[in-house]
Design an enzyme around this catalytic site. Structure first.
Site, PDB file in Angstrom:
ATOM      1  N   ASN A   1      12.195 -88.928  93.891  1.00  0.00           N
ATOM      2  CA  ASN A   1      12.379 -87.510  94.161  1.00  0.00           C
ATOM      3  C   ASN A   1      12.535 -87.268  95.668  1.00  0.00           C
ATOM      4  O   ASN A   1      11.695 -87.745  96.421  1.00  0.00           O
ATOM      5  CB  ASN A   1      11.106 -86.798  93.639  1.00  0.00           C
ATOM      6  CG  ASN A   1      11.296 -85.317  93.497  1.00  0.00           C
ATOM      7  OD1 ASN A   1      12.363 -84.784  93.786  1.00  0.00           O
ATOM      8  ND2 ASN A   1      10.239 -84.647  93.082  1.00  0.00           N
TER       9      ASN A   1
ATOM     10  N   GLY B   1      33.482 -99.836 116.601  1.00  0.00           N
ATOM     11  CA  GLY B   1      34.510-100.497 117.398  1.00  0.00           C
ATOM     12  C   GLY B   1      35.911 -99.972 117.083  1.00  0.00           C
ATOM     13  O   GLY B   1      36.801 -99.993 117.937  1.00  0.00           O
TER      14      GLY B   1
ATOM     15  N   ALA C   1      32.648-103.082 113.925  1.00  0.00           N
ATOM     16  CA  ALA C   1      32.568-104.504 114.249  1.00  0.00           C
ATOM     17  C   ALA C   1      32.013-105.256 113.043  1.00  0.00           C
ATOM     18  O   ALA C   1      31.334-104.668 112.206  1.00  0.00           O
ATOM     19  CB  ALA C   1      31.675-104.702 115.457  1.00  0.00           C
TER      20      ALA C   1
ATOM     21  N   GLU D   1      26.479 -96.818 115.304  1.00  0.00           N
ATOM     22  CA  GLU D   1      25.695 -97.926 115.897  1.00  0.00           C
ATOM     23  C   GLU D   1      24.199 -97.635 115.964  1.00  0.00           C
ATOM     24  O   GLU D   1      23.368 -98.526 115.793  1.00  0.00           O
ATOM     25  CB  GLU D   1      26.189 -98.221 117.323  1.00  0.00           C
ATOM     26  CG  GLU D   1      27.487 -98.986 117.399  1.00  0.00           C
ATOM     27  CD  GLU D   1      28.716 -98.104 117.294  1.00  0.00           C
ATOM     28  OE1 GLU D   1      28.578 -96.921 116.914  1.00  0.00           O
ATOM     29  OE2 GLU D   1      29.819 -98.595 117.582  1.00  0.00           O
TER      30      GLU D   1
ATOM     31  N   ASN E   1       5.461 -97.257  93.270  1.00  0.00           N
ATOM     32  CA  ASN E   1       4.277 -96.400  93.121  1.00  0.00           C
ATOM     33  C   ASN E   1       2.992 -97.216  93.211  1.00  0.00           C
ATOM     34  O   ASN E   1       1.976 -96.743  93.714  1.00  0.00           O
ATOM     35  CB  ASN E   1       4.313 -95.653  91.786  1.00  0.00           C
ATOM     36  CG  ASN E   1       5.266 -94.468  91.857  1.00  0.00           C
ATOM     37  OD1 ASN E   1       5.689 -94.071  92.933  1.00  0.00           O
ATOM     38  ND2 ASN E   1       5.621 -93.925  90.709  1.00  0.00           N
TER      39      ASN E   1
ATOM     40  N   GLU F   1      36.382 -97.046 119.103  1.00  0.00           N
ATOM     41  CA  GLU F   1      36.524 -97.446 120.512  1.00  0.00           C
ATOM     42  C   GLU F   1      37.958 -97.875 120.812  1.00  0.00           C
ATOM     43  O   GLU F   1      38.502 -97.576 121.872  1.00  0.00           O
ATOM     44  CB  GLU F   1      35.512 -98.545 120.839  1.00  0.00           C
ATOM     45  CG  GLU F   1      34.106 -97.954 120.781  1.00  0.00           C
ATOM     46  CD  GLU F   1      33.000 -98.927 121.072  1.00  0.00           C
ATOM     47  OE1 GLU F   1      32.876 -99.893 120.287  1.00  0.00           O
ATOM     48  OE2 GLU F   1      32.272 -98.741 122.051  1.00  0.00           O
TER      49      GLU F   1
ATOM     50  N   VAL G   1      11.276 -86.393  80.171  1.00  0.00           N
ATOM     51  CA  VAL G   1      10.325 -85.359  79.730  1.00  0.00           C
ATOM     52  C   VAL G   1       8.950 -85.697  80.311  1.00  0.00           C
ATOM     53  O   VAL G   1       8.767 -86.774  80.883  1.00  0.00           O
ATOM     54  CB  VAL G   1      10.276 -85.251  78.179  1.00  0.00           C
ATOM     55  CG1 VAL G   1      11.637 -84.889  77.624  1.00  0.00           C
ATOM     56  CG2 VAL G   1       9.737 -86.514  77.555  1.00  0.00           C
TER      57      VAL G   1
ATOM     58  N   LYS H   1       7.111 -88.873  74.369  1.00  0.00           N
ATOM     59  CA  LYS H   1       8.297 -89.699  74.588  1.00  0.00           C
ATOM     60  C   LYS H   1       8.645 -90.452  73.303  1.00  0.00           C
ATOM     61  O   LYS H   1       9.800 -90.509  72.893  1.00  0.00           O
ATOM     62  CB  LYS H   1       8.073 -90.658  75.765  1.00  0.00           C
ATOM     63  CG  LYS H   1       8.050 -89.920  77.123  1.00  0.00           C
ATOM     64  CD  LYS H   1       7.971 -90.881  78.294  1.00  0.00           C
ATOM     65  CE  LYS H   1       7.619 -90.208  79.612  1.00  0.00           C
ATOM     66  NZ  LYS H   1       8.706 -89.780  80.456  1.00  0.00           N
TER      67      LYS H   1
HETATM   68  P1  NAD Z   1       8.785 -81.718  84.587  1.00  0.00           P
HETATM   69  O1  NAD Z   1       7.533 -81.254  83.954  1.00  0.00           O
HETATM   70  O2  NAD Z   1       9.220 -81.093  85.879  1.00  0.00           O
HETATM   71  O3  NAD Z   1       9.993 -81.557  83.555  1.00  0.00           O
HETATM   72  C1  NAD Z   1       9.950 -81.971  82.242  1.00  0.00           C
HETATM   73  C2  NAD Z   1      10.922 -81.119  81.429  1.00  0.00           C
HETATM   74  O4  NAD Z   1      10.964 -81.625  80.107  1.00  0.00           O
HETATM   75  C3  NAD Z   1      10.550 -79.655  81.339  1.00  0.00           C
HETATM   76  O5  NAD Z   1      11.631 -78.832  81.732  1.00  0.00           O
HETATM   77  C4  NAD Z   1      10.222 -79.457  79.866  1.00  0.00           C
HETATM   78  O6  NAD Z   1      10.585 -78.161  79.395  1.00  0.00           O
HETATM   79  C5  NAD Z   1      11.066 -80.520  79.217  1.00  0.00           C
HETATM   80  N1  NAD Z   1      10.620 -80.911  77.886  1.00  0.00           N
HETATM   81  C6  NAD Z   1       9.373 -80.997  77.416  1.00  0.00           C
HETATM   82  N2  NAD Z   1       9.412 -81.411  76.135  1.00  0.00           N
HETATM   83  C7  NAD Z   1      10.704 -81.598  75.804  1.00  0.00           C
HETATM   84  C8  NAD Z   1      11.382 -82.010  74.613  1.00  0.00           C
HETATM   85  N3  NAD Z   1      10.702 -82.331  73.519  1.00  0.00           N
HETATM   86  N4  NAD Z   1      12.721 -82.069  74.630  1.00  0.00           N
HETATM   87  C9  NAD Z   1      13.413 -81.728  75.734  1.00  0.00           C
HETATM   88  N5  NAD Z   1      12.813 -81.322  76.870  1.00  0.00           N
HETATM   89  C10 NAD Z   1      11.473 -81.268  76.919  1.00  0.00           C
HETATM   90  O7  NAD Z   1       8.626 -83.306  84.757  1.00  0.00           O
HETATM   91  P2  NAD Z   1       9.284 -84.252  85.842  1.00  0.00           P
HETATM   92  O8  NAD Z   1       8.469 -84.212  87.083  1.00  0.00           O
HETATM   93  O9  NAD Z   1      10.715 -83.995  85.901  1.00  0.00           O
HETATM   94  O10 NAD Z   1       9.017 -85.689  85.191  1.00  0.00           O
HETATM   95  C11 NAD Z   1       9.783 -86.159  84.127  1.00  0.00           C
HETATM   96  C12 NAD Z   1       9.620 -87.657  84.024  1.00  0.00           C
HETATM   97  O11 NAD Z   1      10.037 -88.250  85.248  1.00  0.00           O
HETATM   98  C13 NAD Z   1       8.192 -88.120  83.819  1.00  0.00           C
HETATM   99  O12 NAD Z   1       8.206 -89.250  83.000  1.00  0.00           O
HETATM  100  C14 NAD Z   1       7.731 -88.466  85.223  1.00  0.00           C
HETATM  101  O13 NAD Z   1       6.706 -89.424  85.240  1.00  0.00           O
HETATM  102  C15 NAD Z   1       8.992 -89.040  85.782  1.00  0.00           C
HETATM  103  N6  NAD Z   1       9.095 -89.009  87.252  1.00  0.00           N
HETATM  104  C16 NAD Z   1       8.709 -87.910  87.955  1.00  0.00           C
HETATM  105  C17 NAD Z   1       8.864 -87.901  89.342  1.00  0.00           C
HETATM  106  C18 NAD Z   1       8.496 -86.688  90.146  1.00  0.00           C
HETATM  107  O14 NAD Z   1       8.400 -86.802  91.384  1.00  0.00           O
HETATM  108  N7  NAD Z   1       8.325 -85.533  89.561  1.00  0.00           N
HETATM  109  C19 NAD Z   1       9.409 -89.007  89.993  1.00  0.00           C
HETATM  110  C20 NAD Z   1       9.830 -90.103  89.233  1.00  0.00           C
HETATM  111  C21 NAD Z   1       9.653 -90.095  87.870  1.00  0.00           C
END
Ligand code: NAD
Length: 699
Positions: free
Chosen positions: A463, A140, A94, A163, A510, A143, A410, A417
Site C-alpha cells: 500500500n 550521457g 551510459a 544520474e 511484513n 549530454e 476481502v 475468504k
Molecule cells: P478493506 O477492509 O479496506 O476492504 C475490504 C473490502 O472487501 C470492503 O470494501 C468490503 O466491503 C469488501 N467485502 C467484504 N466481504 C465481501 C464479499 N463477501 N464479497 C465482496 N466484497 C467483500 O481491506 P483491505 O485493507 O483492502 O485488505 C484486503 C486484503 O488485502 C486483506 O487480505 C489484507 O490483509 C490485504 N492487505 C492489506 C493491506 C493494507 O495495507 N490495507 C496491504 C496488503 C495486503
C-alpha cells in the site's frame, strides 16, 4: 523502462539516406554508427548500437563516434543530423554495467577526459549539428544532445539526467552545458531530482528548439541546418542567475531543500552538484575539470556502488517478470483499500477489470479514486478515459465467469475468504488463476477445500499499490509452476516487480518489518520520545520512522499482523499488544482517523521540534531484528537468495537504498559484528534479540 519502450507503437523513423528502401551511397564501417549524406549535402550520423535493443554509451561507442567525427571533418557536409535508429529512443544513457568495473578514481578520470574530448569535438564541428530526439534521451545521451547546435524533439521525447538516482551527477559535460542553455535553477532542479522533461516541457524550458511529428523530422532538421529554425537562447536572466551572487543565493536555498530529502551523509551526489555549480559555475573550463573530479569521487564511493547495485536488483526482479501471459480480463473481489487500487492499476495497464464488492458504496468510491489516480499518473485525458472504460463495477460478481485472473482482496478472515473461494471456484473459467492478496494467512490454510489448489497463488501487493513497485509472489507446496510463471508475467504486464516467496507467516516483508515496528513501541513504553525513535531509524536511512510508519499503515492492521505473527511464529516478540489495543479501542488508528501515535494534518504527522538525539544502540535495536528475520527467511528457504531479499526490502519498504539492501548491509558491516551486537542486545533486553543460527553461514 523496458516496459514503457515496448508499449511505444512501432514506427518508421526518418533516417535520411538510411530510410526504408533507400541504400546510402556510402556509409562508414563502424559497428554502432552509420554515416551517409543525403541529396542536400547533409550528413546523417545514425546511432544503432550493435546487439542491443537500446542505445547506450560505452567506451567503444565513443571511440567510433570520434572516428565518425574525424571522417565528417575531412570532408565537411552542409550540416550533420545525429539520430538513433532504435525505435525506443535516442540514447538511454551510459552503460551502467561498465560503471561496476571501475574502482579507481584516477582511472575514472582518465576515461571521462577521453569522453569529454569526443563530445567537445562534436560541439566544435564547424557546421551546424542537429540532434533529432525521439523516446528516451537520458544521462550521457542528453549530454551528447547538449553538445549539438540544435535539438529537435519528436512528440514522445523525454529528456533527463537520472544520474542522481545512482548517487552521481552528469559526468560528460552535462553540469556545464545545461545551466548555460536554460534557466540554471530549472537545470539544477532537473539534475537534482532526476526527473524527466517531456517534449513540450523541454521546449518551454528552451532545452529543445522544436517539437515535431515524426513525418516532419526531415524538414525540421534541414530547416535547422540551413538556419531557418527560430531558437530562443541565453538571455539576461540566465546570465544573472549564473553570476556569482546568483549562484550563491540559489545554492543556499537548494542545499536546504535537498538536505531535507537527501541528507548529505547518506546522499552526497546532489550536494556535490550544488557545490560544483556554486563554486565553478563561472567558468566552463573550470567547471568541466571539477565535474570530472567530482564524478570520479562519487562513482567510486560506497553510496554510488550501492545505488548501482539497487539498479541491478530492480533489473533482476524485472527479468523474473519477463515471460508471456496472454490473459486479458481480471476480476477483483473486494473494493477496499487494496482491491480498489489493484483494480485501478490493472485497468490502467490495459486489462479489462471487473471489480466486485458487496457494498455498492465501496464500488462508487473505488471508481472515483481510480479517476483521481489516473489524473496524477497520466498525461493524456484519453488514457484516463480509456482506463476508466476498462474498469467496471460489478455488484453481482459476473466478471468471475470470464476472468483469466481473479484477485481476492476481502478482509483478512480465513472463513470469509474460504467461503468466497467455494462460491466462485465452480464459476471460474478453466485454467483461470485464483490469487489472494492476504498479508498473513498461510496459503496452505486457504487452499483447503479447493478443487484446484494448484491454481491458487498469493499476490501480496503493498500500500499504496501505485507507488510500491514490489509484489510478493507467494507460493505453496501445491501450486503449479505454470501458475507461478503466469503470476510473474502478469506482474510484468502491470509494471510491478515480483519477489518470489514461500508461504510462511508474514512472508518476508511484513515478517521483517514487524519486529522493527514493535521494538519502536517497546521504546515508547520505556518512555522514549516518538520523534527520537523515528529519527533513529531515519538516521540509518529509512525513509520514515517505525512509529510514523505504523500510523501510516493503520494501527488496527499493525495489531492484526502482530498478533497473527505472534501466534504463528516461534520467535519471541515484544508484547506491545496493550499499547496497540488501547489505541485501536480509542479509535485512534493513525493517519486514516487523523490520530494515532501522532496527530495527522493534511496527510502529514505533526512532529514536535526538540527531541533528544537518537543513540547508536537505538538504531541497532530497530534495524538488527529486521536483518535477523531476513537471515531466518534465507535459512528457512522462504526466499531463495540474498538479492531477492535486498530487492524486496528496498522496493517494498524503502530500506535505505544507499546501503544496497539489508543483506548487503549485513555483509558490509560484517555478519560476525552483527551477531555479536545481537547477543549484547539479547543480554540487555531479552531473548527476542537472540541471533538466528543462519548468521553462522554468512560469517
Ligand atoms: P478493506 O477492509 O479496506 O476492504 C475490504 C473490502 O472487501 C470492503 O470494501 C468490503 O466491503 C469488501 N467485502 C467484504 N466481504 C465481501 C464479499 N463477501 N464479497 C465482496 N466484497 C467483500 O481491506 P483491505 O485493507 O483492502 O485488505 C484486503 C486484503 O488485502 C486483506 O487480505 C489484507 O490483509 C490485504 N492487505 C492489506 C493491506 C493494507 O495495507 N490495507 C496491504 C496488503 C495486503
Amino acid at each position: 523502462m523496458g516496459k514503457v519502450w515496448d508499449t511505444l507503437a512501432p514506427r518508421n523513423l526518418e533516417l535520411g539516406p538510411f530510410s526504408a528502401g533507400r541504400k546510402p551511397a556510402a556509409a562508414g564501417a563502424w559497428r554502432h554508427w552509420k554515416l551517409a549524406r543525403d541529396d542536400d549535402g547533409i550528413a546523417w550520423l545514425i546511432f544503432d548500437k550493435e546487439g542491443s535493443s537500446a542505445n547506450t554509451i560505452d567506451e567503444d561507442v565513443l571511440r567510433e563516434l570520434n572516428d565518425a567525427l574525424a571522417q565528417i571533418t575531412r570532408e565537411l557536409p552542409k550540416g550533420v543530423v545525429l539520430r538513433s535508429a532504435k525505435k525506443n529512443g535516442f540514447i538511454a544513457g551510459a552503460d551502467i554495467g561498465e560503471f561496476r568495473t571501475m574502482t579507481e578514481a584516477a582511472a575514472v578520470q582518465n576515461r571521462l577526459r577521453e569522453g569529454h574530448a569526443v563530445i567537445d569535438r562534436l560541439e566544435q564541428l564547424s557546421v551546424p549539428v542537429v540532434a533529432v530526439i525521439h523516446g528516451y534521451c537520458l544521462g550521457g545521451g542528453l549530454e551528447i544532445a547538449l553538445a549539438c547546435d540544435y535539438r529537435v524533439a519528436v512528440e514522445d521525447a523525454q529528456l533527463g539526467f537520472p544520474e542522481v538516482l545512482l548517487g552521481l551527477h552528469p559526468g560528460l559535460g552535462g553540469t556545464v552545458r545545461l545551466p548555460r542553455l536554460i534557466n540554471p535553477i530549472e537545470a539544477m532542479t532537473m539534475m537534482l531530482t532526476g526527473r524527466n522533461a517531456r517534449a513540450t516541457r523541454a521546449k518551454s524550458l528552451g532545452l529543445v528548439d522544436a517539437v515535431v511529428a515524426e513525418r516532419h523530422v526531415k524538414a525540421a532538421a534541414s530547416a535547422a541546418v540551413f538556419g531557418k529554425l527560430k531558437t530562443r537562447r541565453g538571455g539576461k536572466l540566465i546570465e544573472l542567475l549564473n553570476s556569482k551572487l546568483g549562484r550563491q543565493l540559489a545554492a543556499r536555498r537548494m542545499r536546504a531543500q535537498t538536505g531535507k530529502k537527501a541528507p548529505i551523509e547518506h546522499y552526497p551526489a546532489p550536494h556535490a552538484l550544488i557545490d560544483l555549480w556554486e563554486h565553478h559555475g563561472g567558468s566552463a573550463e573550470e567547471m568541466q575539470k571539477a565535474e570530472i573530479a567530482s564524478f570520479a569521487r562519487l562513482l567510486t564511493s560506497d553510496t554510488s556502488r550501492n545505488l548501482v547495485r539497487v539498479f541491478f536488483l530492480r533489473e533482476k526482479l524485472k527479468q523474473l517478470a519477463d515471460g508471456q501471459w496472454p490473459g486479458k480480463r481480471v476480476h477483483v473481489i473486494g473494493a477496499g483499500a487494496m482491491g480498489a487500487d489493484i483494480a485501478a492499476w490493472c485497468a490502467w495497464h490495459g486489462f479489462h477489470v471487473t471489480l466486485a464488492d458487496t457494498n455498492p458504496e465501496a464500488l462508487g468510491k473505488a471508481v472515483a479514486r481510480a479517476a483521481d489516480l489516473y489524473g496524477k499518473i497520466g498525461h493524456r485525458r484519453t488514457a484516463t478515459r480509456d482506463a476508466l472504460d476498462r474498469l467496471i463495477p460489478d455488484l453481482n460478481g459476473e466478471g468471475v465467469h470470464t476472468a483469466d485472473l481473479v484477485i481476492e482482496a476481502v478482509p483478512e478472515t480465513l472463513d470469509l475468504k474460504r467461503k468466497i473461494y467455494a462460491a466462485i471456484e465452480p464459476k471460474m473459467a478453466p485454467g483461470a488463476i485464483l490469487a489472494t492478496n492476504t498479508s498473513s494467512i498461510p496459503l496452505q490454510q486457504l487452499r483447503e477445500g479447493l478443487q484446484r489448489p494448484d491454481h491458487l497463488v498469493g499476490l501480496h501487493f503493498f500500500n499504496p499499490v501505485s507507488r510500491m513497485a514490489l509484489v510478493e509472489l507467494v507460493s505453496h507446496d501445491q501450486v503449479s509452476s505454470g501458475v507461478l510463471a503466469q503470476g510473474r508475467a502478469f506482474l510484468g504486464r502491470i509494471d510491478r516487480l515480483p519477489a518470489p516467496v514461500k508461504s510462511a507467516p508474514g512472508f518476508l516483508v511484513n515478517r521483517a518489518l514487524t519486529p522493527y515496528m514493535l521494538e519502536a513501541m517497546v521504546m515508547l513504553n520505556e518512555g522514549g520520545k516518538r520523534e527520537t525513535i523515528d529519527a533513529a531509524a531515519q538516521s540509518f536511512g529509512m525513509p520514515m520512522g517505525p512509529i510514523e510508519l505504523a500510523d501510516q499503515v493503520g494501527l488496527d492492521i499493525c495489531l492484526h499482523v502482530a498478533e497473527s505473527l505472534k501466534a504463528n511464529l516461534d520467535r519471541p516478540m515484544p508484547d506491545v499488544s496493550r499499547v496497540l489495543r488501547d489505541k485501536v479501542e480509542l479509535g485512534e488508528l493513525g493517519r486514516k482517523t487523523g490520530k494515532g501515535f501522532y496527530v495527522w494534518k493534511k496527510g502529514e504527522a505533526i512532529k514536535e521540534g526538540a527531541a533528544p538525539a537518537p543513540t547508536e544502540e537505538m538504531r541497532d535495536r530497530l534495524i538488527l531484528p529486521m536483518l535477523d528475520v531476513c537471515v531466518t527467511c534465507l535459512r528457512e528457504g522462504i526466499v531463495e537468495d540474498e538479492d531477492i531479499i535486498d530487492g524486496a526490502m528496498v522496493f517494498a519498504t524503502g530500506f535505505a537504498p544507499f546501503r544496497g539492501g539489508p543483506m548487503h548491509y549485513a555483509r558490509s558491516r560484517g555478519a560476525e559484528n552483527i551477531r555479536r551486537a545481537l547477543e549484547v542486545l539479547a543480554q540487555r533486553y531479552g531473548d527476542r534479540f537472540r541471533p538466528d543460527p543462519g548468521w553462522d553461514r554468512l560469517a
